[in-house]
Design an enzyme around this catalytic site. Structure first.
Site, PDB file in Angstrom:
ATOM      1  N   LYS A  74      47.971  40.339  29.101  1.00  0.00           N
ATOM      2  CA  LYS A  74      48.620  39.009  28.416  1.00  0.00           C
ATOM      3  C   LYS A  74      48.219  38.489  27.414  1.00  0.00           C
ATOM      4  O   LYS A  74      48.626  37.961  26.562  1.00  0.00           O
ATOM      5  CB  LYS A  74      48.960  38.162  29.693  1.00  0.00           C
ATOM      6  CG  LYS A  74      50.254  38.803  30.624  1.00  0.00           C
ATOM      7  CD  LYS A  74      50.428  37.561  31.762  1.00  0.00           C
ATOM      8  CE  LYS A  74      51.349  38.134  32.722  1.00  0.00           C
ATOM      9  NZ  LYS A  74      51.886  36.917  33.670  1.00  0.00           N
ATOM     10  N   ASN A  95      53.855  37.143  27.856  1.00  0.00           N
ATOM     11  CA  ASN A  95      54.396  38.298  28.644  1.00  0.00           C
ATOM     12  C   ASN A  95      55.554  38.796  28.454  1.00  0.00           C
ATOM     13  O   ASN A  95      56.191  39.859  29.144  1.00  0.00           O
ATOM     14  CB  ASN A  95      54.671  37.588  30.210  1.00  0.00           C
ATOM     15  CG  ASN A  95      55.812  36.486  30.200  1.00  0.00           C
ATOM     16  OD1 ASN A  95      56.269  35.990  29.142  1.00  0.00           O
ATOM     17  ND2 ASN A  95      56.286  36.409  31.583  1.00  0.00           N
ATOM     18  N   ASP A 110      56.685  32.760  31.691  1.00  0.00           N
ATOM     19  CA  ASP A 110      56.115  32.268  32.968  1.00  0.00           C
ATOM     20  C   ASP A 110      56.283  30.819  33.202  1.00  0.00           C
ATOM     21  O   ASP A 110      56.402  30.402  34.183  1.00  0.00           O
ATOM     22  CB  ASP A 110      54.623  32.610  33.114  1.00  0.00           C
ATOM     23  CG  ASP A 110      54.311  34.309  33.537  1.00  0.00           C
ATOM     24  OD1 ASP A 110      55.254  34.721  33.932  1.00  0.00           O
ATOM     25  OD2 ASP A 110      53.598  34.619  32.916  1.00  0.00           O
ATOM     26  N   GLY A 136      43.113  31.560  36.681  1.00  0.00           N
ATOM     27  CA  GLY A 136      43.223  32.721  35.977  1.00  0.00           C
ATOM     28  C   GLY A 136      44.311  32.653  35.118  1.00  0.00           C
ATOM     29  O   GLY A 136      44.850  31.656  34.568  1.00  0.00           O
ATOM     30  N   GLY A 254      56.599  32.013  45.351  1.00  0.00           N
ATOM     31  CA  GLY A 254      56.444  32.462  44.013  1.00  0.00           C
ATOM     32  C   GLY A 254      58.000  33.433  43.757  1.00  0.00           C
ATOM     33  O   GLY A 254      57.688  33.897  42.348  1.00  0.00           O
TER      34      GLY A 254
HETATM   35  P1  NAP Z   1      43.854  36.273  37.863  1.00  0.00           P
HETATM   36  O1  NAP Z   1      43.909  36.090  36.549  1.00  0.00           O
HETATM   37  O2  NAP Z   1      43.157  37.389  38.501  1.00  0.00           O
HETATM   38  O3  NAP Z   1      43.104  34.861  38.418  1.00  0.00           O
HETATM   39  C1  NAP Z   1      43.084  34.859  39.778  1.00  0.00           C
HETATM   40  C2  NAP Z   1      42.504  33.452  40.070  1.00  0.00           C
HETATM   41  O4  NAP Z   1      42.043  33.210  41.670  1.00  0.00           O
HETATM   42  C3  NAP Z   1      40.897  33.386  39.349  1.00  0.00           C
HETATM   43  O5  NAP Z   1      40.715  32.050  38.965  1.00  0.00           O
HETATM   44  C4  NAP Z   1      40.031  33.643  40.695  1.00  0.00           C
HETATM   45  O6  NAP Z   1      38.759  33.041  40.418  1.00  0.00           O
HETATM   46  C5  NAP Z   1      40.561  33.134  42.015  1.00  0.00           C
HETATM   47  N1  NAP Z   1      40.295  33.650  42.915  1.00  0.00           N
HETATM   48  C6  NAP Z   1      40.410  34.961  43.334  1.00  0.00           C
HETATM   49  N2  NAP Z   1      39.916  35.143  44.595  1.00  0.00           N
HETATM   50  C7  NAP Z   1      39.549  33.958  44.962  1.00  0.00           C
HETATM   51  C8  NAP Z   1      38.916  33.471  46.146  1.00  0.00           C
HETATM   52  N3  NAP Z   1      38.709  34.384  47.084  1.00  0.00           N
HETATM   53  N4  NAP Z   1      38.496  32.254  46.383  1.00  0.00           N
HETATM   54  C9  NAP Z   1      38.575  31.493  45.239  1.00  0.00           C
HETATM   55  N5  NAP Z   1      39.292  31.744  44.015  1.00  0.00           N
HETATM   56  C10 NAP Z   1      39.914  33.072  43.856  1.00  0.00           C
HETATM   57  O7  NAP Z   1      45.615  36.489  38.584  1.00  0.00           O
HETATM   58  P2  NAP Z   1      46.751  35.590  38.116  1.00  0.00           P
HETATM   59  O8  NAP Z   1      47.459  36.276  36.974  1.00  0.00           O
HETATM   60  O9  NAP Z   1      46.347  34.178  37.549  1.00  0.00           O
HETATM   61  O10 NAP Z   1      47.293  35.607  39.407  1.00  0.00           O
HETATM   62  C11 NAP Z   1      47.092  34.887  40.457  1.00  0.00           C
HETATM   63  C12 NAP Z   1      48.133  34.866  41.673  1.00  0.00           C
HETATM   64  O11 NAP Z   1      49.485  34.424  41.124  1.00  0.00           O
HETATM   65  C13 NAP Z   1      48.319  36.276  42.211  1.00  0.00           C
HETATM   66  O12 NAP Z   1      48.637  36.267  43.437  1.00  0.00           O
HETATM   67  C14 NAP Z   1      49.530  36.604  41.341  1.00  0.00           C
HETATM   68  O13 NAP Z   1      50.388  37.648  42.083  1.00  0.00           O
HETATM   69  C15 NAP Z   1      50.396  35.439  41.174  1.00  0.00           C
HETATM   70  N6  NAP Z   1      51.295  35.399  40.173  1.00  0.00           N
HETATM   71  C16 NAP Z   1      52.692  35.406  40.626  1.00  0.00           C
HETATM   72  C17 NAP Z   1      53.786  35.103  39.535  1.00  0.00           C
HETATM   73  C18 NAP Z   1      55.221  35.011  39.895  1.00  0.00           C
HETATM   74  O14 NAP Z   1      56.007  35.272  38.944  1.00  0.00           O
HETATM   75  N7  NAP Z   1      55.431  34.547  41.104  1.00  0.00           N
HETATM   76  C19 NAP Z   1      53.101  35.423  38.295  1.00  0.00           C
HETATM   77  C20 NAP Z   1      51.860  35.546  38.193  1.00  0.00           C
HETATM   78  C21 NAP Z   1      50.981  35.584  38.904  1.00  0.00           C
HETATM   79  P3  NAP Z   1      37.457  33.682  39.869  1.00  0.00           P
HETATM   80  O15 NAP Z   1      37.880  33.775  38.231  1.00  0.00           O
HETATM   81  O16 NAP Z   1      36.634  33.126  39.966  1.00  0.00           O
HETATM   82  O17 NAP Z   1      37.533  35.048  40.250  1.00  0.00           O
END
Ligand code: NAP
Length: 288
Positions: A74, A95, A110, A136, A254
């Site tokens: 992205k 996206n 998004d 993230g 979501g």
């Molecule tokens: P990402 O870029 O990998 O970011 C994940 C974030 O979560 C990072 O800040 C990470 O911290 C943090 N994290 C991961 N494990 C953790 C833990 N055990 N404790 C504390 N913080 C933790 O992922 P993303 O794309 O932002 O997606 C995040 C979530 O949103 C996912 O579940 C994804 O499926 C969901 N999502 C849903 C939609 C929808 O349309 N509904 C769209 C996009 C995303 P660090 O940087 O420190 O690792």
């Protein structure tokens, strides 16, 4: 897919790595079939290092009309595009990309997808501080969305102070005139006491990590009118939302964000309204 693949069939798709988990083909092909359009939507598994070649190669294939991007593309796609629309610049992530003549034009759906279930609520957003868990890619879109809602302050909580500083710097240079603060995980109880909405933008709670980012005791700290929003859509509900609902809070998962970001993207490609209810039913049926 609208029917048989013909010599005239146009192609849409999703680039990611991995991409096999993506639900986008399910909802887009259901909508395309119901509209009777001569299009097909396919997965494009593309490793990070091959993204530039893929973007250039797809431009040469004239039937490719556009594509979505998911993790890890992205942000990296931005310098490879001919134009990036303001909302995607504000978020710092694209996206959805559309072919316009011989140019790739990128946007971000998004933000609008995230806002869809919230816009139906009658909330005083100007008195609703937002607490976002995680920093993230999705959290960036959520920050832009909370800014659009008019939340007076946006708190982002993360576990890595260096990443949080970088996140704050990046968002500050992309968005202007707003109140964004970053915090360590230990600040959660203090932030929840005055939150209007708390959003889980971490993967904590997915089937692979069936936990909750905040405990039952922490959920009890939230004001009665607060909203709990989890970006995760499998499982439905997550433990985070189960606790929120048991506490009597409004709980949003979501799935609507996923459906709405997809529907807005399909409208962007086809230049006409799309059957969002068919997209919703296709996903619900697929997810069981
Ligand atoms: P990402 O870029 O990998 O970011 C994940 C974030 O979560 C990072 O800040 C990470 O911290 C943090 N994290 C991961 N494990 C953790 C833990 N055990 N404790 C504390 N913080 C933790 O992922 P993303 O794309 O932002 O997606 C995040 C979530 O949103 C996912 O579940 C994804 O499926 C969901 N999502 C849903 C939609 C929808 O349309 N509904 C769209 C996009 C995303 P660090 O940087 O420190 O690792």
């Amino acid at each position: 897919m609208g029917g048989s693949i013909l010599g005239t069939t146009k192609i849409l798709g999703v680039m990611g790595f991995p991409v096999s988990h993506s639900l986008s083909p399910v909802m887009h092909n259901a909508a395309i079939a119901s509209m009777g359009f001569d299009y097909v939507y396919v997965p494009f598994p593309i490793p990070v290092e091959d993204l530039p070649a893929a973007i250039a190669g797809l431009k040469a294939i004239q039937s490719v009309q556009g594509f979505n991007l998911t993790i890890p593309h992205k942000v990296e796609v931005i310098p490879l595009l001919d134009e990036v629309l303001p909302i995607a610049k504000a978020v710092g992530a694209v996206n959805t990309v559309k072919r316009v003549g011989d140019r790739w034009v990128g946007t971000n759906t998004d933000v609008a997808g995230f806002l869809s279930p919230l816009k139906q609520l009658n909330c005083d957003w100007g008195n609703s501080p937002a607490v976002i868990l995680g920093s993230g890619g999705a959290a960036k879109a959520v920050v832009a969305a909370c800014l659009e809602l008019g939340c007076p302050v946006i708190h982002v909580v993360g576990r890595d102070s260096k990443k949080m500083k970088k996140f704050h710097g990046a968002m500050t240079s992309q968005l202007h005139d707003y109140n964004l603060r970053v915090h360590p995980w230990t600040s959660i109880p203090h932030l929840l006491e005055v939150a209007g909405i708390v959003i889980n933008a971490t993967p904590i709670g997915m089937a692979s990590d069936p936990n909750t980012p905040i405990s039952e005791a922490e959920m009890d700290l939230l004001p009665d009118q607060a909203i709990a929003y989890d970006l995760i859509y499998t499982p439905r509900p997550t433990k985070f939302l189960q606790i929120a609902a048991a506490r009597g809070l409004k709980a949003i998962d979501g799935l609507e964000m996923l459906i709405n970001q997809g529907a807005i993207g399909l409208e962007f490609w086809l230049d006409q309204p799309v059957p969002i209810e068919i997209m919703r039913q296709a996903l619900i049926t697929h997810l069981g």
